[in-house]
Scaffold this active site. Structure first.
Site, PDB file in Angstrom:
ATOM      1  N   HIS A  75     -12.754   3.232   0.131  1.00  0.00           N
ATOM      2  CA  HIS A  75     -12.409   2.460   1.151  1.00  0.00           C
ATOM      3  C   HIS A  75     -13.357   1.161   0.982  1.00  0.00           C
ATOM      4  CE1 HIS A  75     -12.242   5.737   4.594  1.00  0.00           C
ATOM      5  NE2 HIS A  75     -10.766   5.494   4.112  1.00  0.00           N
TER       6      HIS A  75
ATOM      7  N   ASN B  66       0.786  -1.056  -0.247  1.00  0.00           N
ATOM      8  CA  ASN B  66      -0.081  -0.038  -0.107  1.00  0.00           C
ATOM      9  C   ASN B  66       0.998   1.277  -0.050  1.00  0.00           C
ATOM     10  OD1 ASN B  66      -1.812   1.951   0.519  1.00  0.00           O
ATOM     11  ND2 ASN B  66      -2.660   1.063   2.446  1.00  0.00           N
TER      12      ASN B  66
ATOM     13  N   GLU C 112      -8.165  -4.843   5.746  1.00  0.00           N
ATOM     14  CA  GLU C 112      -8.168  -4.623   4.200  1.00  0.00           C
ATOM     15  C   GLU C 112      -6.779  -5.438   3.731  1.00  0.00           C
ATOM     16  OE1 GLU C 112      -8.207  -0.425   5.570  1.00  0.00           O
ATOM     17  OE2 GLU C 112      -9.091  -0.196   3.397  1.00  0.00           O
TER      18      GLU C 112
ATOM     19  N   ARG D 133      -9.891  16.087   6.862  1.00  0.00           N
ATOM     20  CA  ARG D 133     -10.695  16.314   5.601  1.00  0.00           C
ATOM     21  C   ARG D 133     -11.926  16.944   6.095  1.00  0.00           C
ATOM     22  NH1 ARG D 133     -10.097  10.827   2.681  1.00  0.00           N
ATOM     23  NH2 ARG D 133      -8.049  10.601   3.231  1.00  0.00           N
TER      24      ARG D 133
ATOM     25  N   ARG E 197      -2.727  -2.140  -3.282  1.00  0.00           N
ATOM     26  CA  ARG E 197      -4.055  -1.314  -3.188  1.00  0.00           C
ATOM     27  C   ARG E 197      -3.917  -0.137  -3.950  1.00  0.00           C
ATOM     28  NH1 ARG E 197      -5.330   2.986   1.602  1.00  0.00           N
ATOM     29  NH2 ARG E 197      -7.568   3.236   1.002  1.00  0.00           N
TER      30      ARG E 197
END
Ligand code: ADP
Length: 399
Positions: free
Chosen positions: A179, A9, A383, A240, A90
């Protein structure tokens, strides 16, 4: 170790990696290369309960991965000869093109690079990680697993922005969602955990980490999600803003004289909890609130208010829900967030059990009362395991 999958990732200045046994789900070893390209680079490698660290400049993503391979070699594992079944990458944005785990060919890589216009912060870093990993492990299938893929099924009414249709078409503007690997994995685990057929369940999944997103899932298919064209839309996050009036962008451009890059930086890195009270980690936020910090208290209230709005919206768009699930760093660990997100909803058949909610555990668990019509769960996301399993299926289908 044979038939394990290396999951990579890559961020713009970091690479997270994990060697996973996709059958048992065990993480054999994992690590993080940080501050690539800076003088004070660092790699932290975790194996058999021991963390090892090395500091020093790391030139680029390739150097970072070679360093990781050295750490594996010190554990007694030569990744180039051990017989890895696949490398799973990813990749944040798959655009309209990629919605399945995809074996990476030069054409696929070129397309991922082309999609950088939709994810300028993420896809270029993903490409760097892929190129570096392919150089050090050339004889293993490399598979891209896309963060957007699970949301490919969003109905047109949920994925379409109400803007000029021709402009939208010309510039690939739609809601993509992110996600997805986590929402898919967690919703599948929910069905497994409850011993129910996923096809029968209406679910809301709340992935609350540093980035945060909510999704509505009917019968295993995503029907709505809070992130959109980019991962900026939706819930309040660590740094964010989540949803804002788009007019804010024009206002900042005209009144504050900020250019696009400055607004991008403001909304992605200096907003959310951090923008409101200076910290983005929930543990620090809690300490500030306990110390009576008014900004932190407001930041928390704004976060919970937005979260409840999405839960309410998805209750309606699903026409009733069987399960609500909390996952990721905040969702798995913050009992107050879970309690406040669903407080006072007994009339809607949602009732949290205070003791179950505060009990500490790393396992999937029920936190609603036995009387609650809606089951509320905490399910740890994974994940890396999901990417490993998908990479194995796509890259080495005969294994
Ligand atoms: P990401 O993958 O988006 O970086 P994670 O899912 O790892 O994020 O979540 C990270 C966040 O989880 C941290 O910023 C912190 O706010 C929160 N978190 C982690 N542990 C705890 C805890 N014990 N209590 C409350 N919040 C926690």
């Amino acid at each position: 170790m044979k038939d394990s999958v290396l999951v990579v990732n890559s961020g713009s200045s970091s690479v997270k990696y994990q060697l996973v046994d996709p059958v048992t789900g065990v993480a054999i070893a994992s690590g993080l290369v940080e501050r690539i390209g800076e003088p004070d680079g660092r790699i932290t490698h975790h194996h058999d309960g021991v963390d090892r660290e090395r500091m020093g400049p790391i030139g680029d993503h390739g150097d970072g991965l070679r360093l990781a391979f050295e750490m594996f070699a010190e554990d007694g594992t030569d990744l180039t000869t051990v017989g890895i079944a696949a490398v799973g990458h990813r990749v944040v944005h798959g655009g309209e093109v990629f919605y399945e785990p995809t074996v990476i060919t030069p054409d696929v890589l070129a397309e991922i690079r082309r999609l950088s216009s939709l994810a300028p912060l993420h896809n270029p870093a993903n490409v760097l990680g892929i190129e570096s990993a392919m150089a050090v492990l050339p004889n293993v299938p490399h598979v891209a697993v896309f963060d957007t893929a699970f949301f490919h099924t969003l109905p047109a009414k949920a994925r379409t922005y109400a803007i000029d249709a021709e402009v939208a078409k010309a510039h690939d503007v739609r809601r993509y969602g992110f996600h997805g690997t986590s929402h898919q994995y967690v919703s599948g685990r929910v069905a497994e955990f409850l011993g129910r057929d996923i096809g029968e369940l209406n679910q809301i999944v709340l992935h609350l980490g540093n980035g945060a997103s909510a999704s509505a899932i009917a019968g295993g298919r995503a029907v709505d999600t809070s992130m959109g064209l980019t991962p900026l839309e939706g819930l309040v996050m660590g740094t964010r803003s989540g949803d804002i009036d788009p007019g804010l962008v024009m206002h900042l451009r005209r009144s504050a004289g900020l250019d696009v890059d400055a607004i991008d930086d403001l909304l992605n890195r200096r907003s959310g909890l951090k923008g409101l009270c200076g910290v983005n980690d929930f543990r620090e936020l809690r300490r500030l609130i306990d110390d009576g910090d008014a900004d932190a208290a407001l930041a928390y209230d704004v976060y919970i208010h937005r979260l409840r709005k999405y839960i309410g919206a998805y209750l309606l768009s699903l026409g009733g829900v069987d399960v609500i699930t909390f996952t990721a760093g905040v969702g798995e660990n913050s009992a107050p967030v879970r309690a406040d997100a669903l407080a006072g909803l007994e009339r809607l058949g949602i009732e949290i059990d205070a003791d179950r909610n505060t009990a500490r555990s790393r396992e999937a668990r029920v936190i609603s009362t036995d009387a609650s019509a809606v089951t509320v769960l905490v399910v740890p996301t994974n994940e890396e395991l999901a990417i490993a399993q998908q990479a194995l299926r796509a890259g080495a289908p005969t294994v």
